[in-house]
Design a protein around this motif. Sequence first.
Motif, PDB file in Angstrom:
ATOM      1  N   SER A 177       0.849  -1.188   0.000  1.00 49.62           N
ATOM      2  CA  SER A 177       0.000   0.000   0.000  1.00 49.62           C
ATOM      3  C   SER A 177       0.887   1.242   0.000  1.00 49.62           C
ATOM      4  CB  SER A 177      -0.920   0.010   1.226  1.00 49.62           C
ATOM      5  OG  SER A 177      -1.816  -1.079   1.184  1.00 49.62           O
ATOM      6  N   VAL A 178       0.486   2.262  -0.767  1.00 51.65           N
ATOM      7  CA  VAL A 178       1.295   3.470  -0.897  1.00 51.65           C
ATOM      8  C   VAL A 178       0.397   4.697  -0.840  1.00 51.65           C
ATOM      9  CG1 VAL A 178       1.184   3.463  -3.426  1.00 51.65           C
ATOM     10  CG2 VAL A 178       3.079   4.628  -2.271  1.00 51.65           C
ATOM     11  N   ARG A 179       0.941   5.761  -0.290  1.00 55.38           N
ATOM     12  CA  ARG A 179       0.265   7.055  -0.284  1.00 55.38           C
ATOM     13  C   ARG A 179       1.315   8.147  -0.138  1.00 55.38           C
ATOM     14  NH1 ARG A 179      -2.554   7.071   5.794  1.00 55.38           N
ATOM     15  NH2 ARG A 179      -0.684   6.394   6.924  1.00 55.38           N
ATOM     16  N   MET A 180       1.048   9.307  -0.701  1.00 52.63           N
ATOM     17  CA  MET A 180       1.873  10.481  -0.489  1.00 52.63           C
ATOM     18  C   MET A 180       1.240  11.283   0.635  1.00 52.63           C
ATOM     19  SD  MET A 180       4.646  12.036  -1.622  1.00 52.63           S
ATOM     20  CE  MET A 180       4.945  11.743  -3.366  1.00 52.63           C
ATOM     21  N   ARG A 181       2.038  11.637   1.638  1.00 53.32           N
ATOM     22  CA  ARG A 181       1.522  12.365   2.792  1.00 53.32           C
ATOM     23  C   ARG A 181       2.085  13.785   2.809  1.00 53.32           C
ATOM     24  NH1 ARG A 181       0.475   9.274   8.189  1.00 53.32           N
ATOM     25  NH2 ARG A 181      -1.546  10.254   7.772  1.00 53.32           N
ATOM     26  N   SER A 182       1.287  14.730   3.277  1.00 53.94           N
ATOM     27  CA  SER A 182       1.683  16.135   3.254  1.00 53.94           C
ATOM     28  C   SER A 182       1.199  16.853   4.504  1.00 53.94           C
ATOM     29  CB  SER A 182       1.097  16.818   2.010  1.00 53.94           C
ATOM     30  OG  SER A 182       1.338  18.222   2.035  1.00 53.94           O
ATOM     31  N   MET A 207      -3.110  15.942   8.418  1.00 48.71           N
ATOM     32  CA  MET A 207      -2.213  15.600   7.315  1.00 48.71           C
ATOM     33  C   MET A 207      -3.033  15.156   6.106  1.00 48.71           C
ATOM     34  SD  MET A 207       1.083  13.657   8.965  1.00 48.71           S
ATOM     35  CE  MET A 207       0.128  12.530   9.973  1.00 48.71           C
ATOM     36  N   LEU A 208      -2.536  15.487   4.918  1.00 52.37           N
ATOM     37  CA  LEU A 208      -3.216  15.093   3.687  1.00 52.37           C
ATOM     38  C   LEU A 208      -2.653  13.768   3.188  1.00 52.37           C
ATOM     39  CD1 LEU A 208      -3.280  18.509   1.777  1.00 52.37           C
ATOM     40  CD2 LEU A 208      -5.065  17.510   3.219  1.00 52.37           C
ATOM     41  N   ASP A 209      -3.513  12.867   2.770  1.00 53.43           N
ATOM     42  CA  ASP A 209      -3.114  11.607   2.152  1.00 53.43           C
ATOM     43  C   ASP A 209      -3.509  11.650   0.681  1.00 53.43           C
ATOM     44  OD1 ASP A 209      -2.086  10.560   4.502  1.00 53.43           O
ATOM     45  OD2 ASP A 209      -4.014   9.719   5.114  1.00 53.43           O
ATOM     46  N   LEU A 210      -2.504  11.525  -0.199  1.00 52.21           N
ATOM     47  CA  LEU A 210      -2.709  11.705  -1.634  1.00 52.21           C
ATOM     48  C   LEU A 210      -2.374  10.423  -2.394  1.00 52.21           C
ATOM     49  CD1 LEU A 210      -0.712  15.056  -1.784  1.00 52.21           C
ATOM     50  CD2 LEU A 210      -3.174  14.837  -1.405  1.00 52.21           C
ATOM     51  N   ARG A 211      -3.100  10.185  -3.489  1.00 54.23           N
ATOM     52  CA  ARG A 211      -2.820   9.071  -4.409  1.00 54.23           C
ATOM     53  C   ARG A 211      -2.699   7.731  -3.676  1.00 54.23           C
ATOM     54  NH1 ARG A 211      -4.631  10.654  -9.185  1.00 54.23           N
ATOM     55  NH2 ARG A 211      -3.800  12.698  -9.789  1.00 54.23           N
ATOM     56  N   ILE A 212      -3.686   7.410  -2.881  1.00 52.98           N
ATOM     57  CA  ILE A 212      -3.683   6.157  -2.128  1.00 52.98           C
ATOM     58  C   ILE A 212      -3.977   4.987  -3.071  1.00 52.98           C
ATOM     59  CG2 ILE A 212      -4.764   4.904  -0.220  1.00 52.98           C
ATOM     60  CD1 ILE A 212      -5.596   7.619   0.927  1.00 52.98           C
ATOM     61  N   SER A 213      -3.157   3.941  -3.001  1.00 49.44           N
ATOM     62  CA  SER A 213      -3.392   2.749  -3.831  1.00 49.44           C
ATOM     63  C   SER A 213      -2.775   1.526  -3.171  1.00 49.44           C
ATOM     64  CB  SER A 213      -2.814   2.931  -5.233  1.00 49.44           C
ATOM     65  OG  SER A 213      -1.403   3.012  -5.195  1.00 49.44           O
TER      66      SER A 213
END
Length: 220
Positions: A177-182, A207-213
């Motif tokens: 599982s992957v996500r970009m965090r900001s 925090m923002l979680d982006l492009r979760i897959s």
Amino acid sequence: MTLEASVDIKGPIFYRNPKAGQPLKIGYRVTNTSEGHNLPSGSLGAQPQLWLNVALIDPDGCRVWESGYLDSNGDLADMHSVDVAKGRIPRDKDLFNLQTKFLINNVRGTDREVALPLNFSIDQLTLLRPANIPVSVLNHPPLIRMEAHSIPALDHRTPKYHIPAAAMSKRGTYRLSVRMRSRTEPIYFMRQIHSTPDMIRRMNENMLDLRISSHTFMVK
């Protein structure tokens, strides 16, 4: 929505076939799809954090490996983490963090990352020297250097991860599982400027979680 529209994550990329009892090397292609701004951008300082969080789940549903994890204070597991410094958690060797860092020269002449650079004179006592230009105008002291890690417009990076054999001990279906965090500010910086516990809590909770897959694969 604006931030998520400027980043694309492809992967995982397998550099070897997954096998039980053997280490695994993977990668992700992170692309800045914006035509005019770095990823991240928008600040003259070195505070906004944008990092990749990758986790491996084994056939029993247990998380057996992770990069981009946070310590008990909410900091990334790097040189700014109190838990890493005290040996409570391991340093995240594969951390992919696009945060720009302030650099200063220490007494021995080598570079050091700092949360908030200050002008000072080397003496028996620390003496802060006022800047010629107000810091409020520059958003940082003059003559400091910044170590950029951001991705230029329409460019990409491919962070690679090394998963140990101990995490691949079982046969069956695994999940990556992957996500970009900001987030706007790192927690170590907020502690340094004496932010209230409520301010730190809200920063961690928002925090923002982006492009979760997620991606499943078989291990034989």
